[in-house]
Scaffold this active site. Sequence first.
Site, PDB file in Angstrom:
ATOM      1  N   ASP A   1      -1.551  33.127  25.033  1.00 28.59           N
ATOM      2  CA  ASP A   1      -2.395  31.928  24.987  1.00 28.59           C
ATOM      3  C   ASP A   1      -3.812  32.286  24.513  1.00 28.59           C
ATOM      4  O   ASP A   1      -4.210  33.455  24.509  1.00 28.59           O
ATOM      5  CB  ASP A   1      -2.440  31.339  26.409  1.00 28.59           C
ATOM      6  CG  ASP A   1      -2.776  29.855  26.441  1.00 28.59           C
ATOM      7  OD1 ASP A   1      -3.197  29.312  25.409  1.00 28.59           O
ATOM      8  OD2 ASP A   1      -2.623  29.257  27.519  1.00 28.59           O
TER       9      ASP A   1
ATOM     10  N   ASP B   1      -0.367  20.801  24.132  1.00 32.66           N
ATOM     11  CA  ASP B   1      -0.344  20.552  25.582  1.00 32.66           C
ATOM     12  C   ASP B   1       0.092  19.124  25.860  1.00 32.66           C
ATOM     13  O   ASP B   1       0.372  18.765  27.004  1.00 32.66           O
ATOM     14  CB  ASP B   1      -1.737  20.778  26.182  1.00 32.66           C
ATOM     15  CG  ASP B   1      -1.979  22.247  26.507  1.00 32.66           C
ATOM     16  OD1 ASP B   1      -1.003  23.015  26.553  1.00 32.66           O
ATOM     17  OD2 ASP B   1      -3.145  22.618  26.700  1.00 32.66           O
TER      18      ASP B   1
END
Length: 716
Positions: free
Chosen positions: A465, A535
């Site tokens: 990430d 997301d």
Amino acid sequence: MIKFDEKTRTFFLHGKEVSYLFRVDEYGYLEHLYFGPKAEDDLSYLNAPSFLSFSPTPPGAGGDFSLDTVRQEYGTYGQGDFRIPAFLAVREDGERASRLLYTGHAFTEGGVPNMPHARGGQTLRIDLKDARSSLTVHLFYTVFDDSDVIVRSASVANRGTAHATLLRADAFSVDLFESDVRAVRLVGRHANERMPEETPLGHGSIAVRSSRGASSHQANPFLALLLGNADEERGECYGFGLIYSGSFVLEAERSQTDLIRVRGGIDDTNFSWELAPNEMFFTPQSMISYSKEGLGGLSRTLSRFLRAHVACMEAMRSRPVVCNNWEATYFDFTPPRLLALIDEAAELGIDTFVLDDGWFGSRNSDAEGLGDWFVNEKKLRGGLAPLIARCRERGMTFGIWFEPEMVSEKSELYRAHPDWTVGRSPRAESRNQYVLDFSRPEVVDYLFGAMENILRCGVGYVKWDMNRHLTEFTSEALPAARQGEFSHRYMLGVYALAERLKAAFPDVFFEGCSGGGGRFDAGMLYYFPQIWTSDNTDAFDRARIEWGTSFAYPLSAMSCHVSACPNHQTGRTTPFSSRGDIASLGATGYELDLGKLTEEEKEAVRGQIARYRSIEPLLLFGDAYRLLDPFRGNYFCMEVVSGDRSRAYVVGMTAHAAAADYPRRVRLRGLDPEKRYFVPSLQRSLTGAALQNAGLLLPRAAHDFETWTWLLEAEE
Ligand code: DGJ
């Protein structure tokens, strides 16, 4: 195949169905001639000089020749070319103008050192010498027999005794003989990535650019130019992309003579590169492509190319079906809760459990702990071992989350090495974290060691990430004159770590992520077979994000999860089946508390996984078609067709159920007109011709966000 015609000094670069032609003119300039469907003729007549006042003639050239109007292969600054240059260098004495002249060419190895690049093909190197300095420039062109993508990059070397500084060195520039053009860019923001935007190109320029140290949510390294009336299915278009994940720019400029110069490479907002004597600089690679089948054809060309020549080998392998604990627990988890989640996942047929953020250091919120990549034993008593053991018992793979490039101020790493942080204090904060200085090899070494320790415990999957962008662009380890190199050196460090980890752990499956899809680019696909698309997992929004992402990337690159409702990003409630159907257009996974599912939903999960496995070959190797545009109407519909055209999978959505609705239809694409396909919803077969020319009726939606899927199989 690449040919050089000595007589006309023309280079013919032939791809699968396209040709790219340029020549060396009588003064030594590289002139662009043509890019389009296959061409074998001498087309040098196309670059006829035209006299224009205020368009100067460079030294040594005669008549009406001007760099301002001639179509070139690599536009340089000065000497009469007033269009956006691809190349801008400063000599030690302050001179900025250059004039690049041909000195020779050779066939050579493809690729660029220490950066992601296309594999295979045949590569041509053109050697240019700056008539005004001791810089030499090499232009690299790679063509592929199986593709209509041409890969370009450049390198610059200082062959003299004085210093020079690069202020811009693009991967490519090209001057197209077109004027009636619309530019399509993928723009957006966090949780709304890759929203297509179409803009007519008037005089002046249009760019898509990121200066954020990452390709970003806000811009994507992709630019399409649609000619004339070209649309989704018909007409000519060009595509431009970069195999790069850092700050970038792609720009198109329409000139006074209605030519279009397109250029692209590293963003030069904050870029400079010192070239001491004998030093060399390599640009990232760019991809330029042409399609005569509209934007859809261009997307399929790019997707096939990325899969065959850029994406890592694991991209061809069957993908894990993941259960990720992030939206199920956020930071609030205990070993019993995780063990229960593993058990529930196993029950449903999920094969990989991924432990997301919060397992390390003092990380109980996003305010601390980044950089301390050792297990938080207070939170996870016994460490990772019990979780890994439980996964093994259940026949599952254990996966884990890292954010290697970041450090929290509240961390042991920051306390020990404050100088490993990018920029000088006071720094801008974002998500309470700073960026680690990946331009320093010792930082990359440290991260490799820390991650290696964890991966050796039996980890089979990594989610990498990156949750903030770069705001300062300096390194304590670089001299003042080289600070402009920081952004690119940072990227080289990221690539170096990915390369080392992948080499050391060839069996570990890596997924890319950056606060969702903030680094969804071809550079990352070289290392990570799939990337967390966004997301935002709300079925309605996600359909649009997948639609936009498919402009430039294959479905196989998209990691798509089913999450809980009300959706954590939008607050919207959509049917469980819709979330599953939209997630089925990529590598499917789950990101919710499985323990809270109803029996009916559990059954649905089992069915979704079984369906995913049956359509996976289509998603990994098939061609995607965009049928109904959710940005232009109430419906979304995408189709993926197998290479042999024997199977097609269609996913559609009605955004809002309507009163007094009436029958609407969709025409399928990409099928074999002669073959008969069984249509389960009709319980009969139809020819590919009928499905494409007449189409099928959309099922009428009983409620908002209802989806439908069709799996069509050709009859023997
Ligand atoms: C952003 C990612 O996109 C999420 O999936 C999750 O991993 C969080 N970061 C964790 O901090």
